[in-house]
Design an enzyme around this catalytic site. Structure first.
Site, PDB file in Angstrom:
ATOM      1  CB  ALA A  72      -0.919   0.004   1.209  1.00 53.69           C
ATOM      2  N   GLY A 117       0.671  -5.652   0.553  1.00 49.85           N
ATOM      3  CA  GLY A 117      -0.208  -5.782  -0.595  1.00 49.85           C
ATOM      4  C   GLY A 117       0.499  -6.251  -1.853  1.00 49.85           C
ATOM      5  CD  GLU A 120      -2.556  -8.710   1.393  1.00 48.49           C
ATOM      6  OE1 GLU A 120      -3.410  -9.142   2.178  1.00 48.49           O
ATOM      7  OE2 GLU A 120      -2.336  -7.487   1.246  1.00 48.49           O
ATOM      8  CD  GLU A 140      -0.032  -6.452   5.163  1.00 50.99           C
ATOM      9  OE1 GLU A 140      -0.298  -6.485   3.945  1.00 50.99           O
ATOM     10  OE2 GLU A 140       0.666  -7.334   5.724  1.00 50.99           O
TER      11      GLU A 140
END
Length: 266
Positions: A72, A117, A120, A140
């Site tokens: 992110a 992310g 991910e 995170e």
């Protein structure tokens, strides 16, 4: 090869031969940090790729030399109010589910940092090819949130609940060799060869029946988490979509005639 840009930060390359497309993360100044704009572009590119019946395999790649994707965009989020973050959530989810729900096989080509992310996005793919510079992880909880792009669900499906818990709770980064040993990535290749090897794998996959590939992916995905009896019903339904297809008829004919199949794709 043809190229199509989705916004400023995402590029789709359609290779002329082999029915392979690349979904390219192209925000090098930010190491491919996923901003609101970039997330929206990833989702849009996935929609276009999912609707393109000529595409049989998608390879997720990066233009940055030292990173696949660092997750992110925390600089953007630093300016967010709670309302801003809430508004962003469906946009970012759209990027991760866009990759996850592509109806064709997907291969991630990972080098350098694939964190949060970024990892991910790779986990949303069916196969992860990484070179020896890769560093992966879901850090995170170290910044006060949890993996929200599918990590808490996809990682345990790869490595088991206890291993996933250790990795997520500790927020630790895992280097390439250990990542391969733990099953965080599927293939480990020499430095700088992740894209090349991922495209080669994609080419081998794409030589097979497009109807078969889509049906096999659907069975694999829908069957996860079901008991065996229910999973076999999912498989049977997927088999029926292939058994009476033009691809099945062509595959059998080509085998008996000892020639390469010319898939009709239907």
């Amino acid at each position: 090869m043809s190229e199509e840009r989705f916004g400023e930060f995402v590029l789709v390359r359609r290779h002329e031969q082999g029915h392979v497309a690349e979904l390219v993360l192209d925000r090098p100044k930010a190491m491919n940090a996923v901003s609101t704009e970039m997330a929206r572009s990833v989702a849009g590119a996935c929609t276009a790729l999912g609707e393109d019946r000529d595409v049989r395999v998608v390879v997720l790649t990066s233009t940055h030399e030292r990173a696949f994707c660092v997750g992110a965009d925390l600089k953007e989020r630093n300016s967010f109010s709670d309302a801003d973050l809430l508004r962003q959530r469906p946009v970012t989810r759209g990027a991760y589910t866009g990759v996850l729900e592509l109806p064709v096989p997907t291969v991630a080509a990972v080098h350098g940092f694939a964190l949060g992310g970024g990892f991910e996005l790779a986990l949303a793919c069916d196969v992860i090819v990484a070179d020896r510079t890769a560093v992966v992880g879901l850090p995170e909880v170290s910044v006060g949130v949890i993996p929200g792009g599918g990590g808490t669900q996809l990682l345990p499906r790869r490595v088991g609940a206890a291993r996933a818990a250790e990795l997520i709770f500790s927020a630790r980064r895992v280097e390439a060799v250990e990542a391969r040993e733990l099953g965080l990535v599927d293939q480990l290749v020499e430095d700088g060869r992740d894209r090349e090897e991922a495209l080669a794998l994609a080419g081998r996959i794409a030589a097979n029946s497009p109807v078969g590939l889509r049906a096999a992916k659907r069975a694999l995905r829908l069957g996860q988490g079901l008991d065996l009896r229910a999973g076999l019903e999912v498989e049977d339904a997927a088999w029926r979509t292939t058994a009476f297809s033009g691809d099945r008829a062509e595959g059998v004919a080509a085998f008996n005639e000892r020639r390469a199949p010319q898939w009709p794709g239907e």
